[in-house]
Write a protein that holds these residues in place. Structure first.
Motif, PDB file in Angstrom:
ATOM      1  N   GLN A  96       1.027  -1.236  -0.194  1.00 30.37           N
ATOM      2  CA  GLN A  96      -0.019   0.111   0.109  1.00 30.37           C
ATOM      3  C   GLN A  96       1.007   1.429   0.140  1.00 30.37           C
ATOM      4  N   LEU A 118       2.122   4.631   1.375  1.00 34.43           N
ATOM      5  CA  LEU A 118       2.329   5.210   2.707  1.00 34.43           C
ATOM      6  C   LEU A 118       2.942   6.406   2.867  1.00 34.43           C
ATOM      7  N   THR A 119       2.909   7.307   3.635  1.00 33.40           N
ATOM      8  CA  THR A 119       3.439   8.481   4.026  1.00 33.40           C
ATOM      9  C   THR A 119       4.902   8.307   4.743  1.00 33.40           C
ATOM     10  N   ALA A 160       4.491   7.454   8.223  1.00 30.71           N
ATOM     11  CA  ALA A 160       3.694   6.032   8.239  1.00 30.71           C
ATOM     12  C   ALA A 160       4.788   5.055   8.109  1.00 30.71           C
ATOM     13  N   LEU A 161       5.854   5.214   7.272  1.00 30.58           N
ATOM     14  CA  LEU A 161       6.936   4.177   7.039  1.00 30.58           C
ATOM     15  C   LEU A 161       7.795   4.208   7.950  1.00 30.58           C
ATOM     16  N   TYR A 198       2.381  10.605  -0.547  1.00 35.41           N
ATOM     17  CA  TYR A 198       2.407   9.142  -0.422  1.00 35.41           C
ATOM     18  C   TYR A 198       3.252   8.618  -1.328  1.00 35.41           C
ATOM     19  N   ARG A 213       4.275   5.015  -3.429  1.00 42.32           N
ATOM     20  CA  ARG A 213       4.150   3.781  -3.822  1.00 42.32           C
ATOM     21  C   ARG A 213       5.138   3.063  -4.543  1.00 42.32           C
TER      22      ARG A 213
END
Length: 104
Positions: free
Chosen positions: A24, A26-27, A30-31, A65, A67
């Motif tokens: 997915q 992710l920012t 978030a990573l 984001y 990907r």
């Protein structure tokens, strides 16, 4: 300096980032939550992956984001192909030998 895909996948953290991003988008924040390194260290890994053209970047408001873009990994697959053929050949030989030994 031009980086290549092999430099990107040489580092286990970058490989882990690619694995996460394959599932997915992710920012960076978030990573970073998935690793025991600083947000800045994750950003440096993202930068390298981006330079190697393994990431797509998408802006959504204030968030960015990332990907995984698997197209560039074809370079790795192409490099591995002769090795795959060699392994398959050797496994085939091993299978024949094992079959021969079983029948004796």
């Amino acid at each position: 300096m031009r980086r290549d895909v092999f430099q990107a996948i040489a580092d286990p953290t970058r490989r882990a980032i690619l694995t996460l991003l394959a599932v997915q988008a992710l920012t960076p924040n978030a990573l970073a939550e998935h690793f025991e390194v600083s947000r800045q260290a994750v950003s440096k890994h993202i930068k390298i992956l981006n330079e190697c053209e393994l990431l797509e970047k998408e802006q959504d408001g204030r968030e960015i984001y990332y990907r995984f873009d698997p197209l560039k990994m074809k370079e790795v697959d192409d490099w591995l192909q002769p090795f795959k053929q060699l392994w398959e050949s050797r496994f085939t030989q091993l299978d024949k030998l094992l079959d021969k030994l079983k029948s004796e």
